[in-house]
Design a protein around this motif. Structure first.
Motif, PDB file in Angstrom:
ATOM      1  N   ARG A  66     -12.662 -38.651  21.884  1.00 14.17           N
ATOM      2  CA  ARG A  66     -12.261 -37.271  21.662  1.00 14.17           C
ATOM      3  C   ARG A  66     -11.206 -37.187  20.572  1.00 14.17           C
ATOM      4  N   ILE A  67     -11.063 -35.977  20.026  1.00  7.10           N
ATOM      5  CA  ILE A  67     -10.034 -35.676  19.032  1.00  7.10           C
ATOM      6  C   ILE A  67      -9.186 -34.543  19.594  1.00  7.10           C
ATOM      7  N   ALA A  78      -3.456 -41.542  15.160  1.00  4.19           N
ATOM      8  CA  ALA A  78      -3.114 -40.239  14.582  1.00  4.19           C
ATOM      9  C   ALA A  78      -3.687 -40.095  13.177  1.00  4.19           C
ATOM     10  N   GLY A  79      -3.782 -38.839  12.752  1.00  3.90           N
ATOM     11  CA  GLY A  79      -4.176 -38.544  11.377  1.00  3.90           C
ATOM     12  C   GLY A  79      -5.615 -38.850  11.058  1.00  3.90           C
ATOM     13  N   GLY A  80      -6.510 -38.670  12.040  1.00  8.62           N
ATOM     14  CA  GLY A  80      -7.908 -39.008  11.833  1.00  8.62           C
ATOM     15  C   GLY A  80      -8.772 -37.817  11.473  1.00  8.62           C
ATOM     16  N   GLU A  81      -9.924 -38.119  10.884  1.00 11.44           N
ATOM     17  CA  GLU A  81     -10.920 -37.102  10.563  1.00 11.44           C
ATOM     18  C   GLU A  81     -12.277 -37.556  11.075  1.00 11.44           C
ATOM     19  N   LEU A  82     -13.101 -36.600  11.463  1.00  7.38           N
ATOM     20  CA  LEU A  82     -14.483 -36.865  11.847  1.00  7.38           C
ATOM     21  C   LEU A  82     -15.389 -36.162  10.845  1.00  7.38           C
ATOM     22  N   LEU A 105     -16.469 -32.460   6.636  1.00  7.65           N
ATOM     23  CA  LEU A 105     -15.424 -32.497   7.657  1.00  7.65           C
ATOM     24  C   LEU A 105     -15.827 -31.653   8.862  1.00  7.65           C
ATOM     25  N   LYS A 106     -15.773 -32.277  10.039  1.00  9.09           N
ATOM     26  CA  LYS A 106     -16.117 -31.586  11.275  1.00  9.09           C
ATOM     27  C   LYS A 106     -14.883 -31.301  12.121  1.00  9.09           C
ATOM     28  N   CYS A 107     -13.920 -32.236  12.091  1.00 11.12           N
ATOM     29  CA  CYS A 107     -12.738 -32.069  12.928  1.00 11.12           C
ATOM     30  C   CYS A 107     -11.667 -33.045  12.462  1.00 11.12           C
ATOM     31  N   LYS A 108     -10.397 -32.708  12.697  1.00 13.68           N
ATOM     32  CA  LYS A 108      -9.307 -33.626  12.373  1.00 13.68           C
ATOM     33  C   LYS A 108      -8.208 -33.504  13.415  1.00 13.68           C
ATOM     34  N   GLY A 109      -7.545 -34.629  13.686  1.00 11.98           N
ATOM     35  CA  GLY A 109      -6.495 -34.661  14.692  1.00 11.98           C
ATOM     36  C   GLY A 109      -6.279 -36.087  15.161  1.00 11.98           C
ATOM     37  N   GLU A 110      -5.772 -36.253  16.373  1.00  9.16           N
ATOM     38  CA  GLU A 110      -5.534 -37.585  16.929  1.00  9.16           C
ATOM     39  C   GLU A 110      -6.779 -38.070  17.662  1.00  9.16           C
ATOM     40  N   TYR A 111      -7.273 -39.230  17.245  1.00 11.39           N
ATOM     41  CA  TYR A 111      -8.404 -39.844  17.939  1.00 11.39           C
ATOM     42  C   TYR A 111      -7.929 -40.476  19.236  1.00 11.39           C
ATOM     43  N   GLN A 112      -8.752 -40.360  20.268  1.00 10.07           N
ATOM     44  CA  GLN A 112      -8.464 -41.021  21.540  1.00 10.07           C
ATOM     45  C   GLN A 112      -9.758 -41.562  22.140  1.00 10.07           C
ATOM     46  N   LEU A 148     -16.679 -48.865   6.954  1.00 14.30           N
ATOM     47  CA  LEU A 148     -16.798 -47.490   7.421  1.00 14.30           C
ATOM     48  C   LEU A 148     -17.446 -47.492   8.806  1.00 14.30           C
ATOM     49  N   LEU A 149     -16.762 -46.894   9.776  1.00  9.90           N
ATOM     50  CA  LEU A 149     -17.258 -46.849  11.148  1.00  9.90           C
ATOM     51  C   LEU A 149     -18.141 -45.621  11.335  1.00  9.90           C
ATOM     52  N   HIS A 150     -19.380 -45.865  11.786  1.00  8.07           N
ATOM     53  CA  HIS A 150     -20.342 -44.789  11.996  1.00  8.07           C
ATOM     54  C   HIS A 150     -20.877 -44.831  13.425  1.00  8.07           C
ATOM     55  N   PHE A 151     -21.365 -43.697  13.872  1.00  9.37           N
ATOM     56  CA  PHE A 151     -22.165 -43.629  15.091  1.00  9.37           C
ATOM     57  C   PHE A 151     -23.046 -42.387  14.993  1.00  9.37           C
ATOM     58  N   ARG A 152     -24.022 -42.311  15.893  1.00 12.68           N
ATOM     59  CA  ARG A 152     -24.939 -41.167  15.900  1.00 12.68           C
ATOM     60  C   ARG A 152     -24.839 -40.414  17.219  1.00 12.68           C
ATOM     61  N   ILE A 153     -24.923 -39.096  17.119  1.00 11.14           N
ATOM     62  CA  ILE A 153     -25.015 -38.220  18.283  1.00 11.14           C
ATOM     63  C   ILE A 153     -26.205 -37.301  18.055  1.00 11.14           C
ATOM     64  N   ASP A 154     -27.192 -37.375  18.951  1.00 13.69           N
ATOM     65  CA  ASP A 154     -28.425 -36.584  18.807  1.00 13.69           C
ATOM     66  C   ASP A 154     -29.064 -36.797  17.438  1.00 13.69           C
ATOM     67  N   GLY A 155     -29.024 -38.030  16.950  1.00  7.70           N
ATOM     68  CA  GLY A 155     -29.656 -38.367  15.685  1.00  7.70           C
ATOM     69  C   GLY A 155     -28.834 -38.062  14.452  1.00  7.70           C
ATOM     70  N   THR A 156     -27.709 -37.364  14.606  1.00  9.33           N
ATOM     71  CA  THR A 156     -26.863 -37.011  13.461  1.00  9.33           C
ATOM     72  C   THR A 156     -25.800 -38.079  13.240  1.00  9.33           C
ATOM     73  N   LEU A 157     -25.665 -38.528  12.001  1.00 11.12           N
ATOM     74  CA  LEU A 157     -24.709 -39.578  11.667  1.00 11.12           C
ATOM     75  C   LEU A 157     -23.302 -39.006  11.547  1.00 11.12           C
ATOM     76  N   HIS A 158     -22.330 -39.686  12.171  1.00 14.47           N
ATOM     77  CA  HIS A 158     -20.922 -39.300  12.099  1.00 14.47           C
ATOM     78  C   HIS A 158     -20.106 -40.480  11.579  1.00 14.47           C
ATOM     79  N   ARG A 159     -19.033 -40.167  10.864  1.00 14.56           N
ATOM     80  CA  ARG A 159     -18.152 -41.205  10.318  1.00 14.56           C
ATOM     81  C   ARG A 159     -16.729 -40.974  10.807  1.00 14.56           C
ATOM     82  N   VAL A 160     -16.108 -42.055  11.264  1.00 19.80           N
ATOM     83  CA  VAL A 160     -14.718 -42.020  11.712  1.00 19.80           C
ATOM     84  C   VAL A 160     -13.814 -42.402  10.543  1.00 19.80           C
TER      85      VAL A 160
END
Length: 431
Positions: free
Chosen positions: A367-368, A337-341, A353-360, A393-405
């Motif tokens: 998903r969030i 709970a309480g996560g941000e993407l 900030l792209k999204c916030k909510g519960e990570y699953q 810091l946990l990162h991953f890429r989607i379509d070349g764009t870097l995202h941080r959990v």
């Protein structure tokens, strides 16, 4: 006296130039002085000054034990490939060599203010992890053609348990393409100096064995070369010779790595003992362990940190599931709970900030959600280049764009483990 690894190439005009320009400028262009190591003046001064400091530290604080250093070529390009567990590894293995070493470093590290600028000044160049980076490969090829020695870490990331991880498959292809000499550097004790999960360094001797130079037949496949490199770099961390060692607050950071108790296997229950910075205690079953410099845990059970993690990994299975009953009902293997993407643009370390909510972590992907509403979702196949960078810091890429959990109350290493293993289960690869 140090020997130069590079000299400036004289320029000359082509045969097709006008007659008055058909002049060989060899006599007009002087090679750079040997002490410059082929670097611009400012970079050379900083590089030389850094070498003086690092070698002083190596002979006093780090207590270098170097074997085979003379095997590193001094007047031709080569690849220097070490195993990797500590942030200090480039300095441990590169600074003893009597020539300029150009290092391939993570792009995220070179973005850190001041540190990134310093590393670039002393010759580091960026590479995006676990993804094709044409610019980095072009830079590497250019530096190699100019005669530099290139240092890169073929595991692609630091090891958490000190043991050599499987090498990236591109290592063999790179060696084959360059047709170069290779020197392997095995470090047996750098893990004890500061394990990747630890917040504080320890006082241990740094042992480095240089192995080579090795050359490979053009008929050998990239897979065969990678397998041979794996053999040369495989180490189990240990101290070869008895030595004085010391550490303090050695348990700080361990609860991030051991994200479940190795006794009762409850999630996120380990914490540093309030009365001893070298001990951890479980808030659920009250088990307690004290660490030593060699990462052995003594107390409720006797085991190494690596064995404790393997026990946790085995308990949660492959792919891992935090709560089997909840998973069977909902398909959710892990939630927080309480996560941000955050979406991290190339020149912005903070992210947007792209999204916030519960990570699953669900059978369908990451998903969030907000209650029963899915706010954001990505399939395991679309998530690539999963990695934990500096500051955990946990990162991953989607379509070349870097995202941080961002999950302030959760271990990013737990989420990294679950996400990697589920991706391997669904796609066949952790990256």
């Amino acid at each position: 006296m140090f020997r130069a690894a590079w000299t400036a190439k004289p320029k000359s005009f082509s045969i097709g130039s006008p007659p008055h320009l058909e002049t060989d400028l060899t006599s007009a262009v002087k090679p750079l002085p040997a002490w410059r190591y082929g670097l611009p003046l400012f970079n050379a001064v900083v590089y030389r000054g850094t070498l003086v400091i690092l070698r002083l530290l190596g002979r006093t604080v780090w207590r270098w034990r170097l074997d085979g250093l003379e095997k590193c070529p001094l007047d031709e390009p080569f690849l220097l490939l070490p195993n990797h567990t500590s942030l200090m590894d480039p300095f441990f293995v590169g600074s003893p060599v009597n020539r300029c070493i150009r290092s391939m470093a993570s792009r995220s590290v070179l973005k850190i203010p001041y540190l990134g600028a310093f590393l670039k000044t002393v010759g580091s160049f960026p590479k995006m992890k676990y993804t094709k980076d044409r610019a980095a490969m072009q830079t590497l090829q250019r530096l190699f053609d100019e005669g530099f020695a290139i240092l890169l870490f073929p595991e692609g990331n630091r090891s958490f348990n000190g043991e050599t991880a499987p090498l990236l498959p591109g290592v063999g292809r790179l060696i084959k393409r360059l047709g170069c000499k290779v020197v392997y550097a095995r470090m047996n004790t750098n893990y004890f100096f500061q394990p990747r999960w630890a917040k504080y360094p320890r006082w241990v001797p740094i042992e480095v064995t240089y192995d080579g130079p090795h050359t490979y037949d053009p008929d050998q496949t990239a897979e065969q070369i990678t397998a041979d490199a794996q053999k040369h770099l495989t180490v189990v961390p240990h101290l070869k010779n008895p030595a004085a060692t010391w550490g303090f607050r050695m348990a700080h950071g361990l609860p991030q790595y051991l994200w479940a108790c190795p006794k009762c296997f409850e999630l996120e229950t380990l914490a540093v003992a309030p009365d001893d910075g070298n001990s951890v205690v479980c808030g659920c079953c009250a088990s307690r362990w004290t660490l030593n410099v060699e990462c052995m845990m003594s107390g409720t059970t006797e085991q190494s940190v690596a064995d404790a993690f393997r026990a946790i990994e085995a308990h949660f299975g492959a792919p891992p599931v935090a709560d089997r009953a909840h998973f069977d009902e909902t398909g959710v293997a892990l939630r927080g709970a309480g996560g941000e993407l955050l979406e991290v643009p190339p020149h912005d370390r903070k992210g947007v900030l792209k999204c916030k909510g519960e990570y699953q972590i669900h059978t369908s992907g990451l998903r969030i959600v907000d209650g029963d509403t899915v706010l954001w979702q990505a399939s395991f196949e679309s998530i690539k280049a999963i990695s934990v960078e500096m500051a955990n810091l946990l990162h991953f890429r989607i379509d070349g764009t870097l995202h941080r959990v961002v999950l302030p109350e959760e271990s990013p290493l737990k989420w990294d483990h679950f996400l990697r293993k589920w991706r391997r289960h669904e796609v066949g690869s952790e990256h």
